[in-house]
Design a protein around this motif. Structure first.
Motif, PDB file in Angstrom:
ATOM      1  N   PRO A   1      -0.281  -5.247   2.704  1.00 50.87           N
ATOM      2  CA  PRO A   1       0.762  -5.002   3.702  1.00 50.87           C
ATOM      3  C   PRO A   1       1.509  -3.692   3.457  1.00 50.87           C
ATOM      4  N   LEU A   2       2.174  -3.238   4.498  1.00 50.58           N
ATOM      5  CA  LEU A   2       3.019  -2.054   4.426  1.00 50.58           C
ATOM      6  C   LEU A   2       4.424  -2.411   3.952  1.00 50.58           C
ATOM      7  N   ILE A   3       4.827  -3.650   4.200  1.00 46.98           N
ATOM      8  CA  ILE A   3       6.210  -4.078   3.983  1.00 46.98           C
ATOM      9  C   ILE A   3       6.218  -5.476   3.373  1.00 46.98           C
ATOM     10  N   PHE A   4       7.191  -5.707   2.493  1.00 50.06           N
ATOM     11  CA  PHE A   4       7.522  -7.060   2.058  1.00 50.06           C
ATOM     12  C   PHE A   4       9.011  -7.237   2.320  1.00 50.06           C
ATOM     13  N   GLU A   5       9.375  -8.388   2.835  1.00 51.60           N
ATOM     14  CA  GLU A   5      10.786  -8.659   3.128  1.00 51.60           C
ATOM     15  C   GLU A   5      11.166 -10.001   2.530  1.00 51.60           C
ATOM     16  N   ASP A   6      12.318 -10.042   1.868  1.00 56.50           N
ATOM     17  CA  ASP A   6      12.877 -11.312   1.415  1.00 56.50           C
ATOM     18  C   ASP A   6      14.270 -11.466   2.030  1.00 56.50           C
ATOM     19  N   ASP A   7      15.070 -12.388   1.543  1.00 52.53           N
ATOM     20  CA  ASP A   7      16.390 -12.632   2.119  1.00 52.53           C
ATOM     21  C   ASP A   7      17.355 -11.471   1.909  1.00 52.53           C
ATOM     22  N   TYR A   8      17.041 -10.579   0.990  1.00 48.22           N
ATOM     23  CA  TYR A   8      18.000  -9.548   0.601  1.00 48.22           C
ATOM     24  C   TYR A   8      17.607  -8.129   0.970  1.00 48.22           C
ATOM     25  N   ALA A   9      16.306  -7.864   1.084  1.00 50.52           N
ATOM     26  CA  ALA A   9      15.884  -6.478   1.264  1.00 50.52           C
ATOM     27  C   ALA A   9      14.541  -6.394   1.973  1.00 50.52           C
ATOM     28  N   ILE A  10      14.255  -5.177   2.424  1.00 51.32           N
ATOM     29  CA  ILE A  10      12.947  -4.803   2.947  1.00 51.32           C
ATOM     30  C   ILE A  10      12.373  -3.811   1.946  1.00 51.32           C
TER      31      ILE A  10
ATOM     32  N   ILE B   1       0.835  -1.192   0.000  1.00 49.74           N
ATOM     33  CA  ILE B   1       0.000   0.000   0.000  1.00 49.74           C
ATOM     34  C   ILE B   1       0.876   1.251   0.000  1.00 49.74           C
ATOM     35  N   GLY B   2       0.420   2.267  -0.697  1.00 47.60           N
ATOM     36  CA  GLY B   2       1.078   3.567  -0.694  1.00 47.60           C
ATOM     37  C   GLY B   2       0.142   4.623  -0.147  1.00 47.60           C
ATOM     38  N   ASN B   3       0.612   5.853  -0.054  1.00 52.49           N
ATOM     39  CA  ASN B   3      -0.222   6.901   0.526  1.00 52.49           C
ATOM     40  C   ASN B   3      -1.418   7.256  -0.354  1.00 52.49           C
ATOM     41  N   HIS B   4      -1.340   7.070  -1.661  1.00 53.71           N
ATOM     42  CA  HIS B   4      -2.504   7.361  -2.503  1.00 53.71           C
ATOM     43  C   HIS B   4      -3.604   6.318  -2.303  1.00 53.71           C
ATOM     44  N   GLU B   5      -3.230   5.070  -2.108  1.00 57.61           N
ATOM     45  CA  GLU B   5      -4.230   4.057  -1.771  1.00 57.61           C
ATOM     46  C   GLU B   5      -4.821   4.338  -0.391  1.00 57.61           C
ATOM     47  N   GLU B   6      -3.973   4.797   0.526  1.00 58.67           N
ATOM     48  CA  GLU B   6      -4.449   5.135   1.866  1.00 58.67           C
ATOM     49  C   GLU B   6      -5.500   6.248   1.791  1.00 58.67           C
ATOM     50  N   MET B   7      -5.253   7.253   0.945  1.00 55.96           N
ATOM     51  CA  MET B   7      -6.234   8.334   0.786  1.00 55.96           C
ATOM     52  C   MET B   7      -7.547   7.807   0.216  1.00 55.96           C
ATOM     53  N   MET B   8      -7.470   6.853  -0.725  1.00 57.18           N
ATOM     54  CA  MET B   8      -8.681   6.268  -1.304  1.00 57.18           C
ATOM     55  C   MET B   8      -9.489   5.548  -0.224  1.00 57.18           C
ATOM     56  N   ILE B   9      -8.804   4.796   0.619  1.00 53.10           N
ATOM     57  CA  ILE B   9      -9.467   4.088   1.717  1.00 53.10           C
ATOM     58  C   ILE B   9     -10.153   5.087   2.644  1.00 53.10           C
ATOM     59  N   TRP B  10      -9.449   6.132   3.015  1.00 50.26           N
ATOM     60  CA  TRP B  10     -10.037   7.147   3.902  1.00 50.26           C
ATOM     61  C   TRP B  10     -11.289   7.746   3.267  1.00 50.26           C
ATOM     62  N   PHE B  11     -11.190   8.046   1.975  1.00 45.15           N
ATOM     63  CA  PHE B  11     -12.328   8.649   1.281  1.00 45.15           C
ATOM     64  C   PHE B  11     -13.519   7.693   1.265  1.00 45.15           C
ATOM     65  N   MET B  12     -13.287   6.455   0.903  1.00 50.56           N
ATOM     66  CA  MET B  12     -14.373   5.480   0.812  1.00 50.56           C
ATOM     67  C   MET B  12     -14.984   5.180   2.182  1.00 50.56           C
ATOM     68  N   ASN B  13     -14.193   5.330   3.238  1.00 46.51           N
ATOM     69  CA  ASN B  13     -14.697   5.133   4.602  1.00 46.51           C
ATOM     70  C   ASN B  13     -15.193   6.434   5.229  1.00 46.51           C
ATOM     71  N   GLU B  14     -15.306   7.468   4.404  1.00 49.43           N
ATOM     72  CA  GLU B  14     -15.799   8.783   4.820  1.00 49.43           C
ATOM     73  C   GLU B  14     -15.003   9.378   5.977  1.00 49.43           C
ATOM     74  N   LEU B  15     -13.682   9.178   5.927  1.00 43.90           N
ATOM     75  CA  LEU B  15     -12.803   9.718   6.957  1.00 43.90           C
ATOM     76  C   LEU B  15     -12.109  11.003   6.518  1.00 43.90           C
ATOM     77  N   SER B  16     -11.920  11.174   5.197  1.00 42.82           N
ATOM     78  CA  SER B  16     -11.233  12.367   4.704  1.00 42.82           C
ATOM     79  C   SER B  16     -11.534  12.562   3.222  1.00 42.82           C
ATOM     80  N   PRO B  17     -11.797  13.813   2.810  1.00 41.37           N
ATOM     81  CA  PRO B  17     -12.012  14.106   1.387  1.00 41.37           C
ATOM     82  C   PRO B  17     -10.700  14.382   0.628  1.00 41.37           C
TER      83      PRO B  17
END
Length: 178
Positions: free
Chosen positions: A121-130, A67-83
């Motif tokens: 999720p906010l994060i994905f981690e494998d053997d090499y990176a976060i 998830i990124g901040n633009h998806e977060e804004m969409m969620i807020w909007f659809m849940n009537e939390l922020s325009p």
């Protein structure tokens, strides 16, 4: 296995497809991490979310969607939390859904996609990176990272005390776009 990371597609579905075709991405052999901000601004946010959701469901172990901040804004909007979403491209995303799925069904599907996005999720981690959208909070384990990490900016990342970084018991590169 090759691993690819991309982020901030912002509804530019055609460029995204060109990119994965250019690198000959093969979900049977490769890994793809999309670090959020798939929507807004560009004309094909609906197509981008449709591709991400369908391919993530088909290749759960190979395609990871964050998830990124633009998806977060969409969620807020659809849940009537922020325009706020409408100020940063939400109107383009809704127009994309209506164009692809029709005026009535487009809105309903946008709400369904917002529910799907909420579970990403906010994060994905494998053997090499976060991998994240914008960064992580140092000293906080992966499972307890706060949702506001999708809003971290470059200034905040550069202000992390170097001694904290040197004393981390486990060092991995953090791949994000801020």
């Amino acid at each position: 296995m090759r691993t690819f990371y991309t982020c901030d597609i912002h509804g530019d579905y055609n460029s995204f497809i060109s990119l994965i075709n250019h690198v000959n991405f093969n979900p049977e052999k490769d890994r793809l991490v999309i670090g959020g901000d798939m929507i807004n601004r560009g004309p094909k946010s609906a197509e981008m979310l449709q591709w991400a959701k369908n391919n993530h469901e088909q290749y759960t172990d190979r395609i990871h969607i964050l998830i990124g901040n633009h998806e977060e804004m969409m969620i807020w909007f659809m849940n009537e939390l922020s325009p706020m979403w409408m100020e940063f491209g939400g109107d383009d995303t809704i127009a994309s859904f209506k164009k692809v799925f029709g005026a009535e069904q487009g809105w309903d599907l946008a709400e369904e996609y917002a529910k799907w996005l909420e579970g990403l999720p906010l994060i994905f981690e494998d053997d090499y990176a976060i991998y994240t959208h914008a960064g992580v909070r140092i000293g906080v384990d992966k499972e307890n990272q706060p949702r506001e990490i999708v809003w971290i900016n470059q200034k905040e990342l550069l202000e992390i005390d170097e001694t904290i970084l040197k004393n981390l018991d486990r060092w991995k590169i953090c791949i994000s776009w801020s």
